[in-house]
Write a protein that holds these residues in place. Structure first.
Motif: not given
Length: 157
Positions: A9-10, A50-52, A68-69
């Motif tokens: 997500c990032d 989702p993951y960063r 983690s987000e």
């Protein structure tokens, strides 16, 4: 894999990457946008995306810090960039040939160079997948986008 949870997500480039020319910064931003826009990414033995992803360079090694987000640590992987050096060098050389060919070559010559460019890019993407095997599950398209970002880290403009 469930796309909504098993994804990035990032993506952040840490200060160790350094800043470059406006053109290079633009290419980095585009590579990050493309990666975030569509990806399949799951650290092995973790099911809570989702993951960063934060990328940094330490002692000529690529560090992938996954959280983690919400920012909880998930995993950190350190990859030697040595296996990528020849591929990235070849990729940049063929890209230069491609840009020169666009100006003066025939369509069939341009297509042949572009096929070579894609082949080298695929080789780099596969190398990245192999180096992360057992650590991060991703599809080939995500590996391609992440390899593009690795290439842009090398590009000085």
């Amino acid at each position: 894999m469930t796309a909504s949870r098993h994804r990035l997500c990032d993506v952040v480039l840490d200060d160790s990457i350094g800043r470059s020319t406006p053109d290079v910064e633009h290419e980095r931003a585009v590579a990050i946008f493309d990666l975030i826009e569509e990806n399949s990414f799951r650290p092995s033995s973790h099911d809570g995306g989702p993951y960063r992803l934060t990328l940094s360079l330490i002692d000529s090694k690529l560090v992938l810090e996954i959280t983690s987000e919400a920012g909880e640590p998930v995993a950190t992987h350190i990859l030697s960039l040595t296996p990528f050096r020849r591929i990235v060098k070849d990729y940049f050389m063929i890209c230069e040939s491609y840009y020169q060919a666009i100006r003066s070559a025939t369509p069939s010559q341009i297509e042949a160079i572009d096929m070579g460019r894609r082949g080298i890019h695929n080789e780099g993407s596969q190398t990245l997948m192999d180096r992360l095997s057992g650590k991060v599950e991703m599809d080939f398209d995500t590996a391609r986008r992440l390899f593009t970002l690795v290439c842009v880290l090398y590009w000085r403009g």
